[in-house]
Design an enzyme around this catalytic site. Structure first.
Site, short mmCIF file in Angstrom:
data_model
loop_
_atom_site.label_atom_id
_atom_site.label_comp_id
_atom_site.label_asym_id
_atom_site.label_seq_id
_atom_site.Cartn_x
_atom_site.Cartn_y
_atom_site.Cartn_z
N ASP A 13 2.35 2.57 -0.64
CA ASP A 13 3.64 2.69 0.03
C ASP A 13 3.65 3.76 1.12
O ASP A 13 4.66 4.39 1.38
CB ASP A 13 4.76 2.97 -0.99
CG ASP A 13 4.77 1.93 -2.09
OD1 ASP A 13 4.67 0.75 -1.76
OD2 ASP A 13 4.83 2.31 -3.27
N LYS A 16 1.67 1.21 5.41
CA LYS A 16 0.57 0.45 5.99
C LYS A 16 1.04 -0.84 6.67
O LYS A 16 0.53 -1.23 7.69
CB LYS A 16 -0.46 0.08 4.90
CG LYS A 16 -1.11 1.29 4.24
CD LYS A 16 -2.10 0.87 3.17
CE LYS A 16 -1.47 0.24 1.94
NZ LYS A 16 -0.62 1.12 1.13
N GLY A 40 3.31 -4.55 -1.69
CA GLY A 40 4.56 -4.90 -1.02
C GLY A 40 4.51 -4.22 0.33
O GLY A 40 4.74 -3.02 0.43
N HIS A 41 4.12 -4.96 1.36
CA HIS A 41 3.94 -4.38 2.69
C HIS A 41 5.11 -4.78 3.57
O HIS A 41 5.34 -5.95 3.82
CB HIS A 41 2.61 -4.83 3.29
CG HIS A 41 1.42 -4.28 2.53
ND1 HIS A 41 0.14 -4.72 2.74
CD2 HIS A 41 1.34 -3.32 1.59
CE1 HIS A 41 -0.68 -4.05 1.94
NE2 HIS A 41 0.02 -3.20 1.23
N GLN A 203 -2.40 -0.76 -1.70
CA GLN A 203 -2.28 0.44 -2.54
C GLN A 203 -2.87 1.66 -1.81
O GLN A 203 -2.87 1.67 -0.59
CB GLN A 203 -2.91 0.23 -3.92
CG GLN A 203 -2.15 -0.78 -4.79
CD GLN A 203 -2.58 -2.22 -4.58
OE1 GLN A 203 -3.75 -2.51 -4.47
NE2 GLN A 203 -1.63 -3.13 -4.53
P1 IMP Z 1 -0.79 -2.98 -11.06
O1 IMP Z 1 -1.55 -2.90 -9.80
O2 IMP Z 1 0.35 -3.96 -11.02
O3 IMP Z 1 -1.66 -3.16 -12.26
O4 IMP Z 1 -0.07 -1.54 -11.29
C1 IMP Z 1 -0.81 -0.38 -11.58
C2 IMP Z 1 -0.21 0.84 -10.90
O5 IMP Z 1 -0.35 0.71 -9.49
C3 IMP Z 1 1.29 1.03 -11.15
O6 IMP Z 1 1.57 2.42 -11.13
C4 IMP Z 1 1.92 0.38 -9.95
O7 IMP Z 1 3.20 0.88 -9.67
C5 IMP Z 1 0.93 0.79 -8.87
N1 IMP Z 1 0.91 -0.12 -7.72
C6 IMP Z 1 0.34 -1.35 -7.64
N2 IMP Z 1 0.52 -1.87 -6.42
C7 IMP Z 1 1.20 -0.96 -5.71
C8 IMP Z 1 1.65 -0.91 -4.35
O8 IMP Z 1 1.44 -1.81 -3.55
N3 IMP Z 1 2.32 0.21 -3.99
C9 IMP Z 1 2.54 1.24 -4.85
N4 IMP Z 1 2.13 1.25 -6.10
C10 IMP Z 1 1.45 0.15 -6.53
MG MG Z 2 4.37 -1.02 -0.79
#
Ligand code: IMP
Ligand code: MG
Length: 414
Positions: A13, A16, A40-41, A203
């Site tokens: 977040d 990007k 979530g971009h 991420q």
């Molecule tokens: P997962 O990727 O859904 O398994 O989540 C694992 C961790 O990564 C959690 O803390 C999520 O909130 C975080 N996370 C996964 N994708 C994103 C992203 O795009 N932005 C921010 N945090 C993310």
């Molecule tokens: Mg995001």
């Protein structure tokens, strides 16, 4: 001929999406190489906001779009995203697929973790990567080329969740058959013909499965060199890495966060910065800029090729005194090693204070350039640049397209 990678240097977040949308015009192809629909971009054009999950954030431009084999794909949500954004995209034959079982398992594992829950996005990301390592995951090519078998030994072992139905296979085949292809081959020939490629990381470095704040991480590698695996493109051909960081920090989900702000100020920043998850809507945790963590993230992302872009400077403006961590205190000793935070030690941030950044007309700063930015902001960026010994090339001062300022080449003392 140019190839660049955009990566997040915090916990995701960082902004990007906005940057990729802005840079996309200069490239022929935009490629996702890690993660999946957990991303979530966000791209804001005028009053319209678009959030991309598995499609590259360049879907608003007529560019070649690719999803590399390092990405895990949920055909159901891809179909939805494609119906809202009818674009040309190629999905690699080797991408692992997220079936209803992986989504079920993701949620079930979180329940079982109880108070140690990671706070995943619930999109089946972890189980999908795990299934690949266990060699039981279906891939794109398995549904595209007939004879699909449900390999999920894990599901049989666990005995929960839904199996793969004929309807699911049919839907996946319908979505994937027209867009499946050999991404590494396409990228290499595009590159050899002089085409330019932008790789879009999802991420951030601190969520990297290997180098992040394990186990509070995502299940893929999020660092720039993962392009070599996740897109099958030679990492040696990467010309530049654009590392993106917020001027403060957020994290959604559980895990260590040394500079976290608790209380009123965090609510103020969350409100002003719209710090709610783009995928899950959850309130993001908020904290001060952590330069120890940032230095660590930079060291993992091709530092010799890396340029920094800071985002959300406008959010920090008008908030009063500003802070950034320049070291940690660990058991009474000063440390500048993020590994101390990874090891679960009690790290107390050592802060440097900075003058408050006044709120100004950011639209006019965007028009006039960096010289028109408040001097407190320019001093803050100069300090960061000196500390990190990395060039800051751009500062974002608003969510909308065009709301950024480029910096002139800034010298830093070394
Ligand atoms: P997962 O990727 O859904 O398994 O989540 C694992 C961790 O990564 C959690 O803390 C999520 O909130 C975080 N996370 C996964 N994708 C994103 C992203 O795009 N932005 C921010 N945090 C993310
Ligand atoms: Mg995001």
């Amino acid at each position: 001929m140019k190839s660049s990678v955009v990566v997040g240097l915090q916990w995701g977040d960082e902004g990007k999406g906005k940057l990729v949308d802005q840079l996309a015009q200069q490239y022929d192809a935009i490629v996702r190489f890690n993660g999946g629909g957990n991303a979530g971009h966000t791209v804001v054009v005028g009053n319209e906001k678009k959030v991309f999950h598995v499609l590259p954030s360049a879907a608003l431009w007529r560019k070649k779009l690719y999803i590399g084999a390092g990405v895990v794909v949920d055909p159901e949500s891809l179909e939805q995203e494609l119906s809202q954004n009818p674009v040309n995209v190629m999905v690699d034959y080797r991408c692992g697929l997220i079936t209803p079982f992986e989504k079920w398992l993701d949620k079930r594992l979180e329940e079982l973790r109880g108070t140690n829950a990671i706070g995943t996005t619930g999109r089946g990301i972890g189980p999908a990567y795990a299934d690949r390592m266990l060699r039981v995951s279906p891939r794109v090519m398995d549904v595209v080329y007939g004879d699909f078998r449900d390999l999920s030994a894990v599901r049989r072992l666990i005995g929960g969740g839904d199996g793969i139905t004929d309807e699911w296979i049919e839907m996946s085949r319908r979505v994937l058959s027209p867009i499946a292809g050999d991404v590494p081959e396409s990228l290499l020939s595009l590159y050899e013909e002089g085409g330019s490629i932008l790789f879009e990381g999802a991420q951030g470095a601190l969520l990297d499965i290997t180098y992040g704040t394990y186990p509070y991480v995502t299940s893929s590698n999020t660092v720039a060199s993962y392009v070599g695996v996740g897109a099958g493109f030679p990492a040696s051909k990467i010309d530049e890495v654009i590392g993106v960081a917020k001027l403060y920090v957020t994290r959604v989900g559980a895990g260590p966060f040394p500079t976290e702000i608790i209380g009123e100020l965090s609510e103020k920043i969350r409100g002003k910065g719209g710090e709610y998850g783009s995928t899950t809507g959850r309130a993001r945790r908020v904290g001060w800029l952590d330069m120890v963590a940032l230095k660590y993230a930079i060291s993992l992302n091709e530092p010799a090729k890396l340029k920094l872009v800071f985002t959300k400077a406008d959010v920090l403006a008008g908030l009063g005194d500003l802070r950034a961590a320049v070291a940690y205190s660990v058991d009474g000793k000063e440390s500048s090693n993020f590994v101390d935070a990874l090891a679960g030690k009690r790290v107390e941030p050592v802060y440097e204070s900075f003058d408050p950044i006044p709120d100004v007309d950011w639209e006019s700063v965007a028009k006039s350039g960096w010289g028109a930015a408040p001097k407190q902001l320019r001093n803050f960026i100069d300090f960061i640049q000196d500390y990190l010994k990395v060039e800051v090339t751009e500062v974002s001062i608003g969510a909308r397209r065009g709301m950024s300022v480029e910096l002139r080449r800034c010298a830093f003392s070394s």
